[in-house]
Design a protein around this motif. Structure first.
Motif, PDB file in Angstrom:
ATOM      1  N   ARG A 105     -31.896 -32.357-108.150  1.00 18.97           N
ATOM      2  CA  ARG A 105     -33.177 -32.877-108.667  1.00 18.97           C
ATOM      3  C   ARG A 105     -33.990 -33.554-107.576  1.00 18.97           C
ATOM      4  NH1 ARG A 105     -30.235 -35.081-113.095  1.00 18.97           N
ATOM      5  NH2 ARG A 105     -30.539 -37.103-112.138  1.00 18.97           N
ATOM      6  N   VAL A 106     -33.342 -34.360-106.770  1.00 22.34           N
ATOM      7  CA  VAL A 106     -34.047 -35.040-105.691  1.00 22.34           C
ATOM      8  C   VAL A 106     -34.545 -34.023-104.667  1.00 22.34           C
ATOM      9  CG1 VAL A 106     -33.780 -36.648-103.752  1.00 22.34           C
ATOM     10  CG2 VAL A 106     -32.817 -37.217-105.993  1.00 22.34           C
ATOM     11  N   ALA A 107     -33.701 -33.058-104.327  1.00 23.95           N
ATOM     12  CA  ALA A 107     -34.078 -32.049-103.336  1.00 23.95           C
ATOM     13  C   ALA A 107     -35.273 -31.230-103.804  1.00 23.95           C
ATOM     14  CB  ALA A 107     -32.890 -31.128-103.037  1.00 23.95           C
ATOM     15  N   ILE A 108     -35.256 -30.768-105.027  1.00 24.21           N
ATOM     16  CA  ILE A 108     -36.358 -29.937-105.509  1.00 24.21           C
ATOM     17  C   ILE A 108     -37.657 -30.741-105.584  1.00 24.21           C
ATOM     18  CG2 ILE A 108     -36.188 -30.154-108.016  1.00 24.21           C
ATOM     19  CD1 ILE A 108     -36.367 -27.072-108.089  1.00 24.21           C
ATOM     20  N   ALA A 109     -37.563 -31.992-105.970  1.00 27.63           N
ATOM     21  CA  ALA A 109     -38.754 -32.844-106.019  1.00 27.63           C
ATOM     22  C   ALA A 109     -39.326 -33.046-104.617  1.00 27.63           C
ATOM     23  CB  ALA A 109     -38.421 -34.189-106.655  1.00 27.63           C
ATOM     24  N   HIS A 110     -38.460 -33.251-103.661  1.00 29.51           N
ATOM     25  CA  HIS A 110     -38.903 -33.506-102.286  1.00 29.51           C
ATOM     26  C   HIS A 110     -39.416 -32.236-101.597  1.00 29.51           C
ATOM     27  CE1 HIS A 110     -39.125 -35.620 -98.494  1.00 29.51           C
ATOM     28  NE2 HIS A 110     -38.522 -34.588 -97.941  1.00 29.51           N
ATOM     29  N   LEU A 111     -38.769 -31.118-101.862  1.00 28.44           N
ATOM     30  CA  LEU A 111     -39.089 -29.888-101.141  1.00 28.44           C
ATOM     31  C   LEU A 111     -40.188 -29.045-101.780  1.00 28.44           C
ATOM     32  CD1 LEU A 111     -35.435 -28.865-100.286  1.00 28.44           C
ATOM     33  CD2 LEU A 111     -37.184 -29.641 -98.656  1.00 28.44           C
ATOM     34  N   ALA A 112     -40.355 -29.120-103.090  1.00 32.51           N
ATOM     35  CA  ALA A 112     -41.305 -28.209-103.726  1.00 32.51           C
ATOM     36  C   ALA A 112     -42.091 -28.833-104.872  1.00 32.51           C
ATOM     37  CB  ALA A 112     -40.562 -26.979-104.245  1.00 32.51           C
ATOM     38  N   GLU A 157     -30.839 -25.558-112.702  1.00 33.26           N
ATOM     39  CA  GLU A 157     -29.423 -25.583-113.100  1.00 33.26           C
ATOM     40  C   GLU A 157     -28.594 -25.885-111.859  1.00 33.26           C
ATOM     41  OE1 GLU A 157     -28.039 -25.501-116.020  1.00 33.26           O
ATOM     42  OE2 GLU A 157     -29.797 -24.970-117.201  1.00 33.26           O
ATOM     43  N   ALA A 158     -27.616 -26.765-112.010  1.00 39.06           N
ATOM     44  CA  ALA A 158     -26.802 -27.186-110.871  1.00 39.06           C
ATOM     45  C   ALA A 158     -25.329 -27.180-111.249  1.00 39.06           C
ATOM     46  CB  ALA A 158     -27.223 -28.586-110.425  1.00 39.06           C
ATOM     47  N   GLY A 159     -24.504 -27.091-110.205  1.00 38.85           N
ATOM     48  CA  GLY A 159     -23.063 -27.126-110.405  1.00 38.85           C
ATOM     49  C   GLY A 159     -22.492 -25.743-110.646  1.00 38.85           C
ATOM     50  N   PRO A 160     -21.202 -25.684-110.914  1.00 39.73           N
ATOM     51  CA  PRO A 160     -20.548 -24.394-111.160  1.00 39.73           C
ATOM     52  C   PRO A 160     -21.207 -23.648-112.322  1.00 39.73           C
ATOM     53  CG  PRO A 160     -18.925 -26.143-110.905  1.00 39.73           C
ATOM     54  CD  PRO A 160     -20.268 -26.801-110.969  1.00 39.73           C
ATOM     55  N   GLY A 161     -21.419 -22.357-112.142  1.00 42.27           N
ATOM     56  CA  GLY A 161     -22.018 -21.537-113.192  1.00 42.27           C
ATOM     57  C   GLY A 161     -23.519 -21.689-113.327  1.00 42.27           C
TER      58      GLY A 161
END
Length: 134
Positions: free
Chosen positions: A91-98, A107-111
């Protein structure tokens, strides 16, 4: 094309930020990184705070990726992102990058990819800038 399932790695590599967190939390809390969940139940909140504080150092937005996302969004393409990284970091990465407003789903984590494709049926999976531009 109506939807894209974008690998978060196309936006930026979160691994160095994750590794910095692991080193920092291990040192500060004196925990074994392999046992974060058991030894430090609030590690996810600590990760989110650490990521917010350190994202500018570890994550640099890419002009070509941002331009491609703008074009796709202008064309009405639905965007979703997936990653194996923990959700708090993603969440932090997507907010900062895009910017989170560009993305309909994360969606994050396994699967994560499977869950994202359920939310964006028929989405084209994109794992590189070259694929994003094509």
């Amino acid at each position: 094309m109506t939807a894209i399932a974008l690998d978060l790695a196309v936006l930026g590599d979160t691994e160095p930020l994750w590794q910095a967190f692991v080193v920092d939390v291990s040192r500060r809390a004196h925990v074994d990184p392999a046992r974060l969940e058991a030894e430090l139940p609030n590690w996810r909140a600590l990760l989110e705070r650490f990521a917010e504080d350190h994202a500018p150092v570890y994550l640099q937005p890419s002009a070509p990726v941002t331009a491609a996302l703008r074009r796709l969004q202008a064309q009405g393409v639905r965007l979703g992102a997936f990653t194996d990284a923990p959700e708090e970091l993603a969440r932090v990465a997507i907010a900062h990058l895009a910017g989170t407003r560009r993305f309909e789903a994360l969606e994050a984590g396994p699967g994560a990819l499977d869950r994202l494709l359920e939310r964006l049926p028929g989405a084209r999976v994109v794992r590189s800038l070259t694929e994003l531009d094509s």
